[in-house]
Design a protein around this motif. Structure first.
Motif, PDB file in Angstrom:
ATOM      1  N   UNK A   1       0.637  -1.266   0.034  1.00  9.15           N
ATOM      2  CA  UNK A   1      -0.019   0.002   0.106  1.00  9.15           C
ATOM      3  C   UNK A   1       0.785   1.345  -0.068  1.00  9.15           C
ATOM      4  N   UNK A   2       1.789   1.501   0.996  1.00 12.17           N
ATOM      5  CA  UNK A   2       2.612   2.728   1.158  1.00 12.17           C
ATOM      6  C   UNK A   2       3.292   2.807  -0.249  1.00 12.17           C
ATOM      7  N   UNK A   3       4.021   1.744  -0.840  1.00 16.40           N
ATOM      8  CA  UNK A   3       4.533   1.927  -1.967  1.00 16.40           C
ATOM      9  C   UNK A   3       3.787   2.511  -3.201  1.00 16.40           C
ATOM     10  N   UNK A   4       2.580   1.833  -3.291  1.00 15.84           N
ATOM     11  CA  UNK A   4       1.680   2.421  -4.200  1.00 15.84           C
ATOM     12  C   UNK A   4       1.605   3.907  -4.266  1.00 15.84           C
ATOM     13  N   UNK A   5       1.039   4.233  -3.027  1.00 15.45           N
ATOM     14  CA  UNK A   5       0.904   5.719  -2.771  1.00 15.45           C
ATOM     15  C   UNK A   5       2.141   6.522  -2.733  1.00 15.45           C
ATOM     16  N   UNK A   6       3.463   6.128  -2.505  1.00 15.28           N
ATOM     17  CA  UNK A   6       4.466   6.984  -2.640  1.00 15.28           C
ATOM     18  C   UNK A   6       4.826   6.968  -4.114  1.00 15.28           C
TER      19      UNK A   6
ATOM     20  N   UNK B   1     -11.795  11.694  11.817  1.00 13.73           N
ATOM     21  CA  UNK B   1     -10.739  12.045  12.573  1.00 13.73           C
ATOM     22  C   UNK B   1      -9.324  12.068  12.022  1.00 13.73           C
ATOM     23  N   UNK B   2      -9.073  11.026  11.263  1.00 17.22           N
ATOM     24  CA  UNK B   2      -7.928  10.744  10.404  1.00 17.22           C
ATOM     25  C   UNK B   2      -7.767  11.802   9.578  1.00 17.22           C
ATOM     26  N   UNK B   3      -9.075  12.103   8.517  1.00 15.87           N
ATOM     27  CA  UNK B   3      -9.101  12.903   7.600  1.00 15.87           C
ATOM     28  C   UNK B   3      -9.086  14.569   7.881  1.00 15.87           C
ATOM     29  N   UNK B   4      -9.462  14.824   9.255  1.00 16.44           N
ATOM     30  CA  UNK B   4      -9.651  16.285   9.666  1.00 16.44           C
ATOM     31  C   UNK B   4      -8.376  17.077   9.544  1.00 16.44           C
ATOM     32  N   UNK B   5      -7.246  16.654   9.978  1.00 19.54           N
ATOM     33  CA  UNK B   5      -5.827  17.442   9.829  1.00 19.54           C
ATOM     34  C   UNK B   5      -5.495  17.367   8.333  1.00 19.54           C
ATOM     35  N   UNK B   6      -5.699  16.686   7.492  1.00 16.04           N
ATOM     36  CA  UNK B   6      -5.357  16.772   6.198  1.00 16.04           C
ATOM     37  C   UNK B   6      -5.957  17.857   5.233  1.00 16.04           C
TER      38      UNK B   6
ATOM     39  N   UNK C   1      -7.762   1.516   6.575  1.00 12.47           N
ATOM     40  CA  UNK C   1      -7.259   1.717   5.277  1.00 12.47           C
ATOM     41  C   UNK C   1      -7.267   3.276   5.355  1.00 12.47           C
ATOM     42  N   UNK C   2      -8.246   4.049   5.675  1.00 13.29           N
ATOM     43  CA  UNK C   2      -8.323   5.561   5.583  1.00 13.29           C
ATOM     44  C   UNK C   2      -7.456   5.999   6.586  1.00 13.29           C
ATOM     45  N   UNK C   3      -7.015   5.397   7.607  1.00 19.94           N
ATOM     46  CA  UNK C   3      -5.733   6.156   8.606  1.00 19.94           C
ATOM     47  C   UNK C   3      -4.545   6.023   7.804  1.00 19.94           C
ATOM     48  N   UNK C   4      -4.370   4.858   7.092  1.00 19.36           N
ATOM     49  CA  UNK C   4      -3.267   4.751   6.247  1.00 19.36           C
ATOM     50  C   UNK C   4      -2.935   5.561   5.078  1.00 19.36           C
ATOM     51  N   UNK C   5      -4.268   5.757   4.478  1.00 22.99           N
ATOM     52  CA  UNK C   5      -4.373   6.689   3.316  1.00 22.99           C
ATOM     53  C   UNK C   5      -4.217   8.195   3.437  1.00 22.99           C
ATOM     54  N   UNK C   6      -4.783   8.593   4.891  1.00 25.43           N
ATOM     55  CA  UNK C   6      -4.430  10.012   5.396  1.00 25.43           C
ATOM     56  C   UNK C   6      -2.992  10.243   5.520  1.00 25.43           C
ATOM     57  N   UNK C   7      -2.387   9.475   5.694  1.00 26.36           N
ATOM     58  CA  UNK C   7      -0.758   9.680   6.043  1.00 26.36           C
ATOM     59  C   UNK C   7      -0.371  10.264   4.735  1.00 26.36           C
ATOM     60  N   UNK C   8      -0.828   9.781   3.603  1.00 27.12           N
ATOM     61  CA  UNK C   8      -0.245  10.310   2.310  1.00 27.12           C
ATOM     62  C   UNK C   8      -1.003  11.616   1.567  1.00 27.12           C
ATOM     63  N   UNK C   9      -1.925  12.063   2.525  1.00 29.09           N
ATOM     64  CA  UNK C   9      -2.506  13.408   2.207  1.00 29.09           C
ATOM     65  C   UNK C   9      -3.343  13.458   0.733  1.00 29.09           C
ATOM     66  N   UNK C  10      -4.109  12.512   0.838  1.00 27.89           N
ATOM     67  CA  UNK C  10      -4.879  12.425  -0.579  1.00 27.89           C
ATOM     68  C   UNK C  10      -6.444  12.282  -0.239  1.00 27.89           C
TER      69      UNK C  10
END
Length: 358
Positions: A60-65, A113-118, A84-93
């Protein structure tokens, strides 16, 4: 115009193929990558959209990066949505979550909550939200055609989730039975069952019709089939301040509604203080009855406006114009619906009426 980069994340839900087709058809979007732990699940999409080998990922992380998408389409098993959303949110998408919202209201709140700061958008897609009949029904409600809305009745379902692949490609009954033991759809721990699959439709569009109002209490009954650990039929009654509403889910309808409407028909009947509207899936009209005109009147459906004809077009339009996600795709509204689903699930387990969970 902006050229949007889109990735498909997880192929547990068969709607992924349909959503990727909408991306492929969009003049200003491109599929830049797809991800699933199982390469086999991606094979059809790779063939359908000529996705190159270097755009196919099992990490997953390789895909997004590597793909750096603007939008990620998430089609994971319901129980995995929050992770999944928490993992995706880290990539600012920006994230499109294919229904249902989550396995519980608590997990839905985790996602929000994961999306709020992005500062990025998250939409929860309910395919019924794009049916002209139901959009016309909402407009008529808002126009006051039937007075104040007091009841929403929904019947939703199909022959079962394993009977069809992307693009509604049919699977034989024999193949369905062979897949049940391994399918997440039939596993309680993965969020399977008709209630968790389909009640969100009635609860979400019902909450939309009700302008966000929530019920006071919920009563639900589910079937119990030997050898099946999840329900295939549920009936939920919601008591609001102003009346009762009923939402029914069914895996095992006689026919699929997109081919031939089963009986009962899939769709909505709404009741107001001054009239009623029936709005069935796939119809090109709604039927209105009012005190002034008690005979049934067929009203042609509205034409959906450009930018609001399908979930991908709508979300990319919101991203480009900096507008919020609204209506039945909005997380706040979907959270109210998720609370209805949670309460119904608990009510069925405990076999009693419960106050709406927080």
């Amino acid at each position: 115009m902006t050229r949007f980069r889109v990735t498909g994340i997880n192929f547990d839900h068969m709607h992924m193929g349909d959503l990727l087709r909408l991306v492929d058809d969009h003049p200003n979007a491109e599929i830049v990558g797809i991800y699933d732990k199982s390469p086999d699940k991606m094979a059809q999409a790779i063939a359908d959209f000529a996705i190159p080998e270097d755009a196919v990922f099992t990490d997953l992380d390789a895909c997004l990066a590597q793909t750096k998408p603007d939008l990620a389409i998430l089609c994971a098993a319901t129980a995995e949505h929050a992770d999944h959303v928490e993992a995706l949110a880290k990539h600012n998408v920006h994230i499109h979550v294919e229904k249902p919202f989550a396995a519980s209201a608590a997990e839905a709140k985790r996602m929000m909550a994961a999306m709020a700061p992005t500062g990025k958008l998250m939409a929860i897609n309910w395919p019924l939200a794009w049916y002209p009949s139901h959009n016309t029904c909402k407009r008529l409600i808002d126009d006051g055609v039937i007075g104040d809305l007091i009841e929403v009745h929904h019947y939703g379902g199909n022959r079962g989730p394993l009977y069809h692949l992307a693009d509604k490609v049919e699977v034989s009954a024999e193949q369905v039975e062979q897949q049940k033991s391994d399918s997440w759809w039939y596993k309680k721990a993965s969020g399977g069952g008709s209630l968790l699959d389909y009640l969100g439709y009635g609860a979400t569009l019902g909450t939309w019709f009700m302008d966000g109002r929530a019920p006071l209490e919920v009563t639900c009954v589910v079937d119990q089939t030997a050898g099946i650990e999840v329900d295939q039929h549920s009936i939920t009654i919601c008591r609001y301040e102003q009346g009762l509403s009923k939402m029914e889910t069914r895996w095992g309808t006689f026919t699929d509604p997109w081919v031939t409407q089963p009986q009962p028909q899939c769709g909505f009947v709404v009741v107001g203080t001054g009239g009623t509207i029936s709005s069935y899936d796939y119809d090109d009209f709604v039927t209105v009855q009012t005190e002034a005109e008690p005979d049934h009147k067929k009203v042609p459906v509205d034409v959906l406006k450009p930018g609001r004809t399908n979930p991908i077009e709508y979300m990319l339009n919101c991203i480009e114009n900096g507008t919020p996600i609204e209506g039945p795709l909005a997380p706040d509204l979907c959270l109210t619906a998720q609370r209805i689903v949670d309460t119904a699930y608990l009510s069925a387990q405990q076999k009693k009426t419960l106050a709406l969970v927080s």
